[in-house]
Scaffold this active site. Structure first.
Site, PDB file in Angstrom:
ATOM      1  N   GLU A  25      -9.087   3.657 -11.856  1.00 20.21           N
ATOM      2  CA  GLU A  25     -10.120   4.694 -11.788  1.00 20.21           C
ATOM      3  C   GLU A  25      -9.615   6.014 -12.380  1.00 20.21           C
ATOM      4  OE1 GLU A  25     -11.799   5.181  -7.878  1.00 20.21           O
ATOM      5  OE2 GLU A  25     -11.660   3.051  -7.401  1.00 20.21           O
ATOM      6  N   GLU A  64      -9.401   1.198  -0.431  1.00 20.95           N
ATOM      7  CA  GLU A  64      -8.724   2.349   0.182  1.00 20.95           C
ATOM      8  C   GLU A  64      -8.326   2.114   1.637  1.00 20.95           C
ATOM      9  OE1 GLU A  64     -11.379   5.591  -0.605  1.00 20.95           O
ATOM     10  OE2 GLU A  64     -11.130   5.440  -2.775  1.00 20.95           O
TER      11      GLU A  64
END
Length: 1117
Positions: free
Chosen positions: A993, A892
């Protein structure tokens, strides 16, 4: 939250709050020239029986006494721009979605108003919205028998949005009306009215000599003899005598309006009083309002707390006591006790009684009412929701695995961890009273954060059962605010220990807070306990109740019914601006104008959903004179929306001259009943038009819905063109996606049968093809704890062929404290996957988000941090060398900057080079979220592409791109548009995810299918990973495919059906030439051929990726 106050009257609670006012509240009082004494008088007047206003400070929510006038009304505890309410508590009322100046909040005072009496009017108010000042009025509306209606302004004045203002006035009614309504009004449309407290009290209360409370409406009462008109029939004394006053009073005391009353006399204990058995009078799953008019007499006293209590007997030796109301009574006037009773189970016996005053003090009771609560619905009120949730946790103790949950038996069944403790029924300075029962526990002299109160539950907890945790807690001491945690402690047979946080709450010293959570036990340890911990040492933990009960399981919902959704029809009126800015309005001070020159083509994502789309007009709106970021063009769409329909949002946007201010973001937002959701966000500039795309779905009918564009800094013009909001038929893309999947995921295969000695192959040879494995990765995250669940493991192994660890490989899991390293969980999971030949993704080596980095990392110098970073990579990658096929190297990076800020931007490509040096065979990933849904400008595909290209330019050996897929309302065309943009990098794409959250499992199933079909059919996507599948074992609620009771829900069935669709199974007969041809998905196969005297012949083969037909020769020699 709100439920903590509902069993006390406001008057009782406010005195406990006076000495704990926030600095902001004290400052505001000083600013208005108020002293503590003056403030106390104000609050006392508002809480007293002389106030005509019911629920004057809104602590009972918006559903008690108040009603909106043609607008929306809600209760909030969020800190507004004007600061905390000066009443010292957290709640205030908001009148919002106002479209007329006369709209606001009102209360009917008809039954309480006395003709010819002078009243003092006072209201504490503020405003919210795009103006600094606005006039607010308190208005009295009177309706008379002859049809005459009059309006009188009682108080008014200019009110600022930056502070609370007291409006003061007077009221006197000379002629009795048939209806009297008092309300707040005045500000322009669009401006919210905030009210903290409201009082209409007698200017000269001494003129009302008997100080009578308002008359109680007994309609709907379930009690026997509620007003004692037939003596004390139905009532009995609790170890004391119950008598009747008669019609001529008792010792010079008369009941309200001269009516008789009952007395509990000869009391020698505080718990003695009068009772009535209501077992057959009340029902489970019902809420009742409790009202009692009471007074005290007897030996001198300064007032006494009177409690309304319910005793619940479940058949055992230990009944449960529930307090349902409390008021401070005196010997000089009658007072009204109010509260609520809710039963979610029905005990064998339910007894209602009144108790509380000290021994020797007589208890006088004029009226007692218990009746069904039937308030006007206000489902949007957060206070109402909290109260409902709290009520549902208060009863039903019979199935709690925590014994003595309300401390009615002292500390029996409990023990103290690193502290001392006691049980009491009150504390002084500040005063603390029980919330639910008659007592609460105190963990004091705590020596560490882990110190607290504990109970062993080893023999009472069932495996694979989800439990709900609910505890009412607060703190006491010098620390005014601290986190309280409910922790599950497990000790295994080998003496290894595990601590699991079940729930947390931010507790304080001023009110009880509800701690909520969930937990599940999958493997039987040798010892299990639960305890409360968290605040700093020397801070006391107070516990009113602590329940752990099996989670309630509602019946599975039905699929929503959608009628005539009008797919593809734009609900925005005058969207092409052919009628100027008609039906549009500017939010705040924004001024709208129309210009031409915008793009005439439909944006790409919308064009995919609208195959027959027409060109746009080229007209666009300009929002100028913007003074706030939220100001821009808006339109009311309340009546245009249907429930459960998926809507796509599409528009072209840009901004005017930025004067060097780069990075301007524009989003299209929806305001729905006071809350908002984004319909797409993009970063724009003054030079070109940018596509904005997004989606939403409503599951509750709104009272008010508005769409608007916002975002750029004040002073910058916002431009909006071709805004479309239309219902999407997501199933329309399924045939297209099936064709695309057939093209890229399958291959033509021919099986040639080669007989012995070139003999002729007889006709009718039967062939059966079974695919035994799939080349395309379809995996899920797993966690070590859930692997103790055999059903969990079985579902995973049957439906997934790749794995990623949810937490166990993360740095903050392996080394939570510096130098304390634990690979035990990761080792066990690696062994599990290796045993079952499951390939693994490594998630993650580093995490750029500061909130996910250990505290000890934040204390290191840059040199120490880089050294720790290198050690982490070396330790992890050498330990598992060759085990993991992928690694998310630095998670991220679009949303975090921990290492970049503390070291320098070069650290980002450096960690990839380091990982490649240590593990050259693994594919190294970037991984980020909100790339595929259009709602976050920080991670738009263009931003992600630019970031990856910079990393590669700096030498980072990136091998693939991860898109996480945490989605809310997925639309295939938006996902496809994003995947196409990401494909320009030229690297494989993985959905890493995926989780889809929806309360209705059928909606969740549809959403999941959209994402899986869209990604499976895209040529650049080389793998799909779900972020869990089991209820209670996922980080996102309502995203599970399998319920905790092992039922595969609609979303799980959809996954299984898709897997079956993407698996090749067929049978047929050989051609005369000895060939059998088919088109099958890539993967491993077994062919079965029935051939004469040889019987069934089986052969294994592989269908790899490829464009040319694959020929498999089967020799029978």
């Amino acid at each position: 939250m709100g439920f903590l106050l509902q069993l006390s009257t406001f008057k009782d609670s406010v005195f406990r709050l006076l000495d704990t006012l926030s600095p902001a509240s004290q400052s505001l009082l000083e600013k208005q020239g108020s002293t503590k004494g003056r403030y106390t008088r104000h609050i006392s007047d508002m809480a007293g029986s002389m106030n005509l206003i019911v629920n004057p400070t809104f602590i009972w929510g918006s559903d008690h006494g108040w009603q909106p006038i043609c607008c929306s009304m809600s209760i909030s505890d969020r800190l507004p721009q004007c600061g905390g309410p000066p009443s010292g508590h957290r709640f205030y009322c908001i009148a919002h979605n106002r479209t007329q100046v006369w709209q606001g909040i009102a209360q009917d005072i008809s039954s309480r108003l006395k003709v010819g009496m002078e009243y003092k009017v006072e209201a504490c108010v503020s405003i919210s919205g795009p103006v600094e000042l606005a006039d607010v009025r308190v208005t009295l509306k009177l309706e008379h028998a002859e049809g005459q209606v009059t309006y009188t302004t009682l108080a008014s004045g200019p009110v600022s949005k930056r502070e609370w203002t007291f409006l003061n006035g007077n009221m006197e009614v000379s002629k009795g009306p048939i209806k009297a309504l008092v309300y707040l009004e005045g500000p322009p449309p669009g401006i919210d009215i905030l009210a903290s407290c409201f009082s209409i009290a007698l200017s000269k209360p001494e003129l009302c000599s008997n100080k009578e409370p308002n008359e109680v409406n007994i309609h709907g009462n379930v009690l026997v003899n509620p007003t004692f008109d037939t003596g004390v029939q139905g009532w009995s004394g609790i170890c004391c005598k119950v008598a009747h006053s008669g019609m001529h009073g008792w010792k010079g005391i008369y009941g309200p309006r001269g009516k008789p009353f009952a007395l509990a006399i000869n009391r020698t204990e505080a718990w003695q009083g009068m009772e009535q058995d209501i077992t057959t009078l009340v029902q489970s799953n019902e809420t009742y309002l409790v009202t009692a008019v009471i007074r005290t007499a007897g030996k001198p006293h300064q007032g006494a707390n009177v409690l309304a209590t319910v005793r619940l007997d479940y058949g055992g030796s230990n009944p449960r006591y529930v307090s349902v109301g409390r008021v401070k009574a005196s010997s000089t006037e009658w007072a009204t006790l109010e509260g609520r009773l809710h039963l979610d189970t029905h005990p064998r016996k339910v007894v209602f009684y009144l108790e509380g005053p000290p021994s020797g003090v007589d208890l006088l009771v004029s009226t007692v009412i218990i009746k069904h609560a039937n308030p006007p619905e206000c489902e949007g009120s957060p206070l109402k929701r909290k109260r409902t949730e709290a009520n549902s946790t208060r009863t039903g103790i019979s199935d709690s695995i925590v014994r003595n949950a309300t401390f009615s038996q002292g500390l029996r069944n409990w023990k103290l961890r690193g502290s001392r403790g006691f049980v009491c029924n009150c504390l002084e300075s500040p005063e603390v009273l029980p919330l639910e029962g008659k007592s609460f526990a105190v963990a004091t002299q705590r020596i560490a954060t882990w110190s607290g109160i504990e109970q062993t539950i080893t023999d009472r907890i069932d495996l694979e059962t989800i439990y709900e945790v609910a505890a009412a807690v607060r703190i006491s001491g010098s620390c005014l605010k601290a986190t309280v945690k409910a922790t599950l402690y497990l000790r295994e047979a080998d003496n290894s220990e595990r601590y699991i946080t079940m729930g947390t709450v931010e507790a304080n010293t001023t009110e009880w807070k509800l701690l909520e959570g969930r937990m599940i036990l999958l493997k039987a340890p040798s010892y299990v306990s639960v305890y409360l911990e968290g605040p700093p040492p020397e801070t006391d933990i107070l516990v009113d109740s602590f329940y752990i009960r099996p989670a309630s399981k509602p019946e599975p919902p039905n699929p929503p019914i959608i009628k005539d959704p009008k797919y593809g029809v734009n609900i925005i009126e005058n969207h092409d601006l052919q009628h100027g800015s008609k039906l549009w309005f500017g939010q705040g001070s924004a001024r709208l104008s129309v210009a031409s020159g915008a793009p005439t083509v439909v944006p790409p994502a919308a064009a995919l959903s609208l195959p027959c789309s027409t060109s746009l007009s080229g007209n666009y709106l300009i929002a100028a004179n913007r003074t706030q970021g939220w100001e821009g063009p808006a339109q009311n769409i309340t009546d245009k929306l249907q429930l459960f329909v998926v809507y796509q949002v599409s528009a072209w946007v840009r901004v005017g001259k930025c004067r060097g201010k780069t990075g301007q973001k524009v989003n299209v937002a929806l305001s729905v009943d006071g809350s908002w959701m984004t319909g797409g966000e993009v970063e724009v500039d003054e030079y070109s038009w940018k596509e904005i795309m997004g989606s939403f779905r409503l599951e509750k009918k709104p009272n008010f819905a508005m769409v608007y564009a916002q975002g750029p800094e004040p002073g910058i013009e916002l431009m909006l063109a071709g805004l479309q909001i239309f219902a999407v038929d997501r199933s329309a893309r399924i045939p297209i996606l099936k064709a695309q999947a057939d093209k890229i995921r399958k291959r033509d295969v021919t099986i040639k049968l080669k007989p012995r000695n070139n003999r002729h192959i007889p006709p009718g040879v039967c062939v059966r093809i079974e695919q035994t494995s799939r080349s395309f990765p379809l995996g899920s995250c797993i966690n070590r704890w859930s692997l103790n669940n055999n059903s969990y493991k079985q579902f995973f192994l049957q439906n997934f062929n790749w794995a990623v660890f949810e937490n166990e490989l993360k740095w903050n899991w392996i080394e939570p404290q510096r130098g304390t390293i634990n690979y035990e969980d990761a080792d066990e999971m690696v062994n599990f996957c290796s045993e079952h030949r499951i390939p693994m993704r490594g998630h993650c080596i580093f995490w750029e988000d500061e909130s996910c980095c250990q505290d000890w990392l934040k204390t290191l110098s840059p040199l120490e941090l880089k050294d720790a970073l290198q050690n982490r990579a070396a330790d992890l990658l050498r330990r598992y060398k060759g085990k993991f096929q992928h690694y998310d190297v630095n998670n991220e990076m679009l949303h975090g900057c921990f290492f970049r800020d503390r070291l320098n931007p070069d650290i980002l490509p450096y960690v990839y080079k380091l990982a490649h040096q240590l593990e050259p065979e693994a594919v190294l990933f970037v991984n980020d979220y909100h790339v595929e849904d259009g709602v976050d400008a920080n991670s738009a595909p263009e931003k992600y592409v630019k970031h990856i290209e910079w990393l590669r330019k700096e030498g980072a050996p990136i091998g693939a791109i991860g898109l996480q897929g945490h989605l809310d309302t997925p639309i295939g065309s938006i996902i496809c548009n994003s995947l196409d943009k990401m494909s320009s990098v030229g690297l494989p794409l993985w959905m890493t995810e995926i989780d889809i959250a929806a309360a209705n499992e059928h909606i969740r199933a549809d959403d999941l299918e959209v994402v899986m079909r869209e990604t499976f059919a895209h040529p650049s996507v080389e793998g799909i990973m779900l972020w869990g599948f089991w209820e209670g074992a996922m980080s996102r609620e309502n995203g599970h495919l399998v319920d905790s009771d092992k039922r595969v829900n609609a979303a799980g069935e959809r996954l299984i059906n898709l897997r079956e669709e993407w698996t090749t199974r067929l049978h047929g007969q050989m051609e005369e030439s000895g060939q059998f041809s088919f088109r099958g998905y890539h993967g491993g196969y077994k062919a079965f051929v029935e051939y004469g005297e040889l019987g069934e012949i089986a052969v294994d083969f592989e269908v790899p990726k490829g464009d040319s037909p694959l020929v498999i020769e089967l020799s029978l020699s």
